[in-house]
Design a protein around this motif. Structure first.
Motif, PDB file in Angstrom:
ATOM      1  N   GLU A   1     -33.124  23.500 -13.425  1.00 49.73           N
ATOM      2  CA  GLU A   1     -34.056  22.473 -13.447  1.00 49.73           C
ATOM      3  C   GLU A   1     -35.398  23.302 -13.914  1.00 49.73           C
ATOM      4  OE1 GLU A   1     -36.638  19.660 -13.222  1.00 49.73           O
ATOM      5  OE2 GLU A   1     -34.423  19.321 -12.432  1.00 49.73           O
ATOM      6  N   SER A   2     -35.854  22.782 -15.046  1.00 51.75           N
ATOM      7  CA  SER A   2     -37.361  23.122 -15.588  1.00 51.75           C
ATOM      8  C   SER A   2     -37.187  24.334 -16.318  1.00 51.75           C
ATOM      9  CB  SER A   2     -38.572  22.828 -14.514  1.00 51.75           C
ATOM     10  OG  SER A   2     -38.441  21.397 -14.408  1.00 51.75           O
ATOM     11  N   PHE A   3     -36.066  24.944 -16.113  1.00 56.70           N
ATOM     12  CA  PHE A   3     -36.047  26.431 -16.538  1.00 56.70           C
ATOM     13  C   PHE A   3     -36.196  26.809 -17.987  1.00 56.70           C
ATOM     14  CE2 PHE A   3     -33.940  30.416 -17.460  1.00 56.70           C
ATOM     15  CZ  PHE A   3     -34.190  31.188 -16.604  1.00 56.70           C
ATOM     16  N   MET A   4     -37.318  27.828 -18.372  1.00 50.00           N
ATOM     17  CA  MET A   4     -37.270  28.236 -19.672  1.00 50.00           C
ATOM     18  C   MET A   4     -37.781  29.469 -19.595  1.00 50.00           C
ATOM     19  SD  MET A   4     -41.126  26.580 -20.797  1.00 50.00           S
ATOM     20  CE  MET A   4     -41.127  27.416 -22.352  1.00 50.00           C
ATOM     21  N   ASP A   5     -37.551  30.357 -20.732  1.00 50.14           N
ATOM     22  CA  ASP A   5     -38.135  31.590 -20.850  1.00 50.14           C
ATOM     23  C   ASP A   5     -39.540  31.362 -21.049  1.00 50.14           C
ATOM     24  OD1 ASP A   5     -38.686  34.078 -21.428  1.00 50.14           O
ATOM     25  OD2 ASP A   5     -37.289  34.654 -23.079  1.00 50.14           O
TER      26      ASP A   5
ATOM     27  N   LEU B   1     -25.214  28.836 -19.261  1.00 54.92           N
ATOM     28  CA  LEU B   1     -26.680  28.444 -18.475  1.00 54.92           C
ATOM     29  C   LEU B   1     -27.481  27.849 -19.674  1.00 54.92           C
ATOM     30  CD1 LEU B   1     -26.755  32.310 -17.108  1.00 54.92           C
ATOM     31  CD2 LEU B   1     -26.202  29.989 -15.669  1.00 54.92           C
ATOM     32  N   TYR B   2     -28.333  26.680 -19.071  1.00 56.99           N
ATOM     33  CA  TYR B   2     -29.535  26.424 -19.977  1.00 56.99           C
ATOM     34  C   TYR B   2     -30.314  25.631 -19.173  1.00 56.99           C
ATOM     35  CZ  TYR B   2     -26.745  21.932 -19.035  1.00 56.99           C
ATOM     36  OH  TYR B   2     -26.262  20.741 -18.737  1.00 56.99           O
ATOM     37  N   GLY B   3     -31.569  25.201 -19.409  1.00 57.64           N
ATOM     38  CA  GLY B   3     -32.703  24.590 -18.939  1.00 57.64           C
ATOM     39  C   GLY B   3     -32.430  23.219 -19.548  1.00 57.64           C
ATOM     40  N   ASP B   4     -32.818  22.253 -18.528  1.00 63.85           N
ATOM     41  CA  ASP B   4     -32.741  20.795 -18.678  1.00 63.85           C
ATOM     42  C   ASP B   4     -34.021  20.323 -19.480  1.00 63.85           C
ATOM     43  OD1 ASP B   4     -34.466  20.888 -16.524  1.00 63.85           O
ATOM     44  OD2 ASP B   4     -33.749  19.363 -15.424  1.00 63.85           O
ATOM     45  N   HIS B   5     -35.034  20.901 -19.471  1.00 60.46           N
ATOM     46  CA  HIS B   5     -36.091  20.501 -20.090  1.00 60.46           C
ATOM     47  C   HIS B   5     -37.305  21.315 -19.785  1.00 60.46           C
ATOM     48  CE1 HIS B   5     -37.580  19.036 -16.288  1.00 60.46           C
ATOM     49  NE2 HIS B   5     -36.662  18.209 -16.001  1.00 60.46           N
TER      50      HIS B   5
ATOM     51  N   TYR C   1     -43.054  32.192 -10.563  1.00 62.29           N
ATOM     52  CA  TYR C   1     -42.303  33.003  -9.136  1.00 62.29           C
ATOM     53  C   TYR C   1     -40.878  32.259  -8.936  1.00 62.29           C
ATOM     54  CZ  TYR C   1     -41.152  35.481  -4.983  1.00 62.29           C
ATOM     55  OH  TYR C   1     -40.366  36.126  -4.227  1.00 62.29           O
ATOM     56  N   GLN C   2     -41.073  30.882  -9.282  1.00 65.06           N
ATOM     57  CA  GLN C   2     -39.769  30.026  -8.927  1.00 65.06           C
ATOM     58  C   GLN C   2     -38.734  30.323 -10.117  1.00 65.06           C
ATOM     59  OE1 GLN C   2     -39.564  28.267  -6.289  1.00 65.06           O
ATOM     60  NE2 GLN C   2     -41.445  29.204  -5.740  1.00 65.06           N
ATOM     61  N   LEU C   3     -39.411  30.838 -11.394  1.00 65.91           N
ATOM     62  CA  LEU C   3     -38.397  31.269 -12.410  1.00 65.91           C
ATOM     63  C   LEU C   3     -37.805  32.423 -11.890  1.00 65.91           C
ATOM     64  CD1 LEU C   3     -40.333  30.448 -15.761  1.00 65.91           C
ATOM     65  CD2 LEU C   3     -38.242  29.163 -14.726  1.00 65.91           C
ATOM     66  N   TRP C   4     -38.632  33.370 -11.376  1.00 70.23           N
ATOM     67  CA  TRP C   4     -38.099  34.738 -11.009  1.00 70.23           C
ATOM     68  C   TRP C   4     -36.848  34.667  -9.898  1.00 70.23           C
ATOM     69  CZ3 TRP C   4     -37.585  37.698  -6.664  1.00 70.23           C
ATOM     70  CH2 TRP C   4     -37.243  39.172  -6.748  1.00 70.23           C
ATOM     71  N   GLU C   5     -37.147  33.904  -9.096  1.00 67.83           N
ATOM     72  CA  GLU C   5     -35.815  33.725  -7.917  1.00 67.83           C
ATOM     73  C   GLU C   5     -34.654  32.980  -8.728  1.00 67.83           C
ATOM     74  OE1 GLU C   5     -37.427  31.669  -4.506  1.00 67.83           O
ATOM     75  OE2 GLU C   5     -38.136  33.827  -3.555  1.00 67.83           O
TER      76      GLU C   5
ATOM     77  N   VAL D   1     -38.256  36.317 -16.018  1.00 67.01           N
ATOM     78  CA  VAL D   1     -36.908  35.973 -16.298  1.00 67.01           C
ATOM     79  C   VAL D   1     -35.745  37.577 -16.808  1.00 67.01           C
ATOM     80  CG1 VAL D   1     -37.087  33.708 -16.266  1.00 67.01           C
ATOM     81  CG2 VAL D   1     -37.385  34.735 -18.298  1.00 67.01           C
ATOM     82  N   PRO D   2     -35.852  38.421 -16.145  1.00 71.50           N
ATOM     83  CA  PRO D   2     -35.139  39.763 -16.944  1.00 71.50           C
ATOM     84  C   PRO D   2     -33.802  39.436 -17.132  1.00 71.50           C
ATOM     85  CG  PRO D   2     -35.856  39.945 -14.667  1.00 71.50           C
ATOM     86  CD  PRO D   2     -36.295  38.720 -14.844  1.00 71.50           C
ATOM     87  N   ASN D   3     -33.232  38.916 -15.994  1.00 81.90           N
ATOM     88  CA  ASN D   3     -31.684  38.536 -16.549  1.00 81.90           C
ATOM     89  C   ASN D   3     -31.495  37.651 -17.635  1.00 81.90           C
ATOM     90  OD1 ASN D   3     -30.423  40.100 -14.130  1.00 81.90           O
ATOM     91  ND2 ASN D   3     -31.394  38.526 -12.770  1.00 81.90           N
ATOM     92  N   PHE D   4     -32.129  36.451 -17.706  1.00 80.29           N
ATOM     93  CA  PHE D   4     -32.181  35.725 -18.880  1.00 80.29           C
ATOM     94  C   PHE D   4     -32.303  36.322 -20.156  1.00 80.29           C
ATOM     95  CE2 PHE D   4     -33.028  31.782 -21.322  1.00 80.29           C
ATOM     96  CZ  PHE D   4     -32.038  31.189 -21.196  1.00 80.29           C
ATOM     97  N   THR D   5     -33.458  37.181 -20.086  1.00 78.90           N
ATOM     98  CA  THR D   5     -33.804  37.854 -21.296  1.00 78.90           C
ATOM     99  C   THR D   5     -32.690  38.588 -21.943  1.00 78.90           C
ATOM    100  OG1 THR D   5     -36.044  37.792 -20.757  1.00 78.90           O
ATOM    101  CG2 THR D   5     -35.533  39.537 -22.236  1.00 78.90           C
ATOM    102  N   LYS D   6     -32.062  39.321 -20.814  1.00 82.21           N
ATOM    103  CA  LYS D   6     -30.949  40.334 -21.320  1.00 82.21           C
ATOM    104  C   LYS D   6     -29.961  39.751 -21.829  1.00 82.21           C
ATOM    105  CE  LYS D   6     -28.008  43.897 -19.513  1.00 82.21           C
ATOM    106  NZ  LYS D   6     -27.661  44.935 -18.043  1.00 82.21           N
TER     107      LYS D   6
END
Length: 672
Positions: A251-255, A471-475, A444-448, A269-274
């Motif tokens: 939900e609402s996820f982006m780098d 894995l992907y963000g919806d928007h 911080y929500q992104l971090w969690e 977003v360290p995991n997503f970056t990697k």
């Protein structure tokens, strides 16, 4: 009263008694007000008039037609108040929505109003809710008073009919001309831009009637056969590899590092970056921004292009209420997969509890079937709870699993001031204090959420089965920023990564959301489904999108020629919750009745002879009854009830028999 005042009163009465004059003057003011509200500034409405005069006229004539209808009604003042209230009221709602979720008001929003009410406290404070309720009551009281007290006006049917007919014909002619000339496109790819360009009144009105996919001019058996022969409709080849496939829509996820002007105390977003650096990845072009989760979800699951559907349409609320269609669930079922859906929010939102049956899910586990989940400061369930749900579901099946999880933690509205329990990641680059706080909360929500990604990968790595995780963000989030603030060129861009717990080639490819499932299946040597074949084999052709539109129409609204003239997909007898809720027994201990079983949640409600009983959740194995004593032969069921009072599922009936009451110690044992 002096002569000058009397003169102006006579002029006003002359205008008000003329359906032509009053209709045009009143509607002009209303359009100007509505468009100013839409743009959050009076000058925005003026600019719409100056920059889009033809479109302003179109909206003007639509409202003028409705105002002219009031001259058929004796209680004219009351009727005009209703018209003003409806149009200006919709404009005010649109203004508020654009502040909270970025996307404008559409007719479909009223179809999800029931579930929307259950989360309204996230968007409005208690004081705002009280003021809204008071305003609604005041408006209702005012309308009643106006109806009773307003005088009757003389009705001139001929004049009223002439004015309404003239204005309506002008409006219809203008809209028809603009549509056929191409000045107004058949489809709105960017809803926000469409509302800004063509006006709120026209776009909202269009969203009421514009549904489904228009019939293509060259639709025929020959055209469908030509498409099938090109993409190949031969028997599907069995793939060498059939790993578990897990797709997580965040939900609402982006780098957030894509905001070029911002710097962070730590990478949120360290995991997503990697993952982007080591796994297959790319841009994902999604159909919405700030809201509309279900539409990105629909494109990914079905492979269908939402641009071909009606203005602001949510297929979950239209044809998927009654009809099944091709989806990755049905396609993978041909290969022996079990499809399991998860959402850590209410199961009725966007009517997923109905739509998922028609998309081929074998089980669907929403929040009402989960226990012990943590929540963030806004009350959204944290995504970390999905790890145990996903792994637990996969462990219950012997077949290969397709898991589709929709997360919710990153959902707005993001607080502009401190809220209890919040944690922030500090950001440099935003001068506005309230906006900065929103970004820091969101970060911080992104971090969690990113930590959840890491935990899920660890859990999948520990499994002795091959797994593919998508894995992907919806928007993008509902925050105030311009596309110029991003290092990407659109607000309609998300990103995806494809991770595997076995060696796999890395590929970077930018795709549309409706191509994602086909891409994943292609990487595994799978080609099941006509739309899958189209995306895999035909996407480089010039008429690719025309062929996609043709197949979508044929499958959903046409003669199903691609399937031989008959539908091949039927709704699944979907199980709610991958763990079955069961009643073991009922018992009486120290003046209280308890229901003992398994997999109860806070949404569990005891029913005795089909009547709801006052129920207290003790644990996932014990429910306490506060109602009158159970009687011999009473039929007991436990049902999962949503916050908007919809029953999602029920246990098998248990017949209460006193002689079968177990020893009281079983309550303590159950709680342990």
């Amino acid at each position: 009263m002096n002569k000058n005042e009397k003169k102006w009163i006579r002029i006003w009465r002359r205008i008000w008694n003329s359906p032509w004059l009053f209709g045009l003057l009143g509607s002009f003011c209303m359009v100007l007000l509505i468009e100013s509200l839409s743009r959050h500034t009076f000058w925005g409405g003026v600019l719409f008039l100056v920059q889009e005069p033809v479109n302003f006229l179109m909206n003007w004539l639509i409202i003028a037609a409705f105002l002219s209808l009031t001259y058929f009604i004796p209680k004219r003042i009351f009727a005009q108040a209703i018209v003003v209230l409806v149009f200006v009221g919709l404009g005010i709602i649109n203004c508020v929505l654009l502040y909270t979720r970025v996307t404008p008001l559409e007719a479909v929003d009223f179809s999800i109003l029931r579930t929307g009410i259950s989360i309204v406290n996230i968007y409005l404070t208690m004081l705002q809710l009280i003021l809204c309720a008071a305003a609604i009551l005041a408006v209702i009281a005012g309308l009643v008073l106006l109806f009773v007290k307003s005088p009757k006006s003389s009705v001139r049917p001929g004049v009223a009919a002439a004015s309404f007919g003239g204005i309506a014909v002008c409006a219809a002619a203008l809209i028809t001309g603009l549509t056929f000339s191409g000045a107004i496109p058949a489809n709105f790819a960017d809803l926000n831009k469409a509302y800004d360009t063509y006006g709120f009144t026209y776009c909202f009105s269009r969203s009421i009637f514009d549904r489904g996919i228009p019939k293509p001019e060259d639709y025929s058996a020959y055209t469908i056969e030509e498409i099938l022969s090109t993409i190949g409709s031969e028997e599907n080849q069995k793939p060498e590899q059939t790993p578990n496939i897990i797709m997580v829509q965040l939900e609402s996820f982006m780098d957030i590092n894509l905001f070029s002007h911002l710097t962070f105390a730590t990478n949120p977003v360290p995991n997503f970056t990697k993952l982007k650096e080591t796994c297959s990845t790319g841009k994902l072009y999604v159909p919405t921004v700030g809201a509309g989760t279900a539409n990105t979800e629909f494109e990914v699951l079905t492979g269908m292009n939402l641009d071909e559907f009606g203005t602001g349409e949510y297929p979950y609320k239209t044809f998927l209420q009654e009809k099944s269609c091709e989806s990755i669930c049905y396609n993978l079922r041909e290969l022996g997969y079990v499809s399991q859906g998860f959402h850590n929010n209410t199961g009725t939102f966007y009517s997923r509890h109905i739509a998922y049956k028609n998309l081929g899910f074998d089980t669907f586990t929403p929040l009402e079937y989960m226990s012990g989940y943590p929540v963030n400061p806004l009350g959204w369930a944290k995504d970390a709870c999905l790890t145990d749900q996903i792994i637990g579901a996969m462990e219950t099946t012997e077949e290969q699993d397709f898991v589709f999880a929709v997360s919710v933690q990153g959902h707005g509205k993001y607080p502009s001031e401190p809220v209890e329990g919040e944690k922030l990641i500090s950001i440099d680059g935003i001068e506005d204090a309230e906006l900065c706080h929103q970004f820091e909360y969101y970060a911080y929500q992104l971090w969690e959420m990113d930590q959840f990604i890491g935990e899920l990968i660890e859990a999948l790595e520990a499994m002795d089965e091959d797994c593919v995780l998508v894995l992907y963000g919806d928007h993008q989030p509902s925050l105030e920023y311009d596309v110029e603030d991003l290092s990407i060129d659109s607000k309609y861009i998300s990103e995806y990564v494809i991770w595997t717990n076995y060696p796999a080639e890395r590929e970077v490819r930018d795709i549309e959301a409706y191509q994602l499932s086909a891409l994943v299946m292609e990487s595994l040597g799978m080609e099941n489904g006509l739309l899958t074949k189209l995306h895999q084999r035909y996407c480089e052709n010039d008429d690719y999108l025309d062929a996609l539109r043709m197949l979508q129409y044929d499958m959903l609204y046409g003669d199903m020629l691609a399937y031989g003239g008959a539908g091949i997909y039927t709704p699944v007898d979907m199980q709610m919750g991958f763990r079955e809720i069961q009643i073991h027994h009922a018992t009486y201990v120290e003046g209280r009745y308890y229901i003992v079983g398994e997999n109860f949640t806070k949404s569990s409600q005891v029913y005795i002879n089909d009547h709801g009983a006052d129920t207290t959740f003790i644990s996932d194995t014990v429910l306490l009854l506060s109602d009158d004593a159970l009687q011999e032969g009473d039929q007991i069921t436990v049902r999962q009830i949503t916050g908007d009072f919809i029953e999602l599922g029920s246990t098998k009936a248990y017949i209460y028999t006193k002689s079968q009451e177990p020893h009281a110690a079983t309550i303590d044992e159950a709680e342990d």
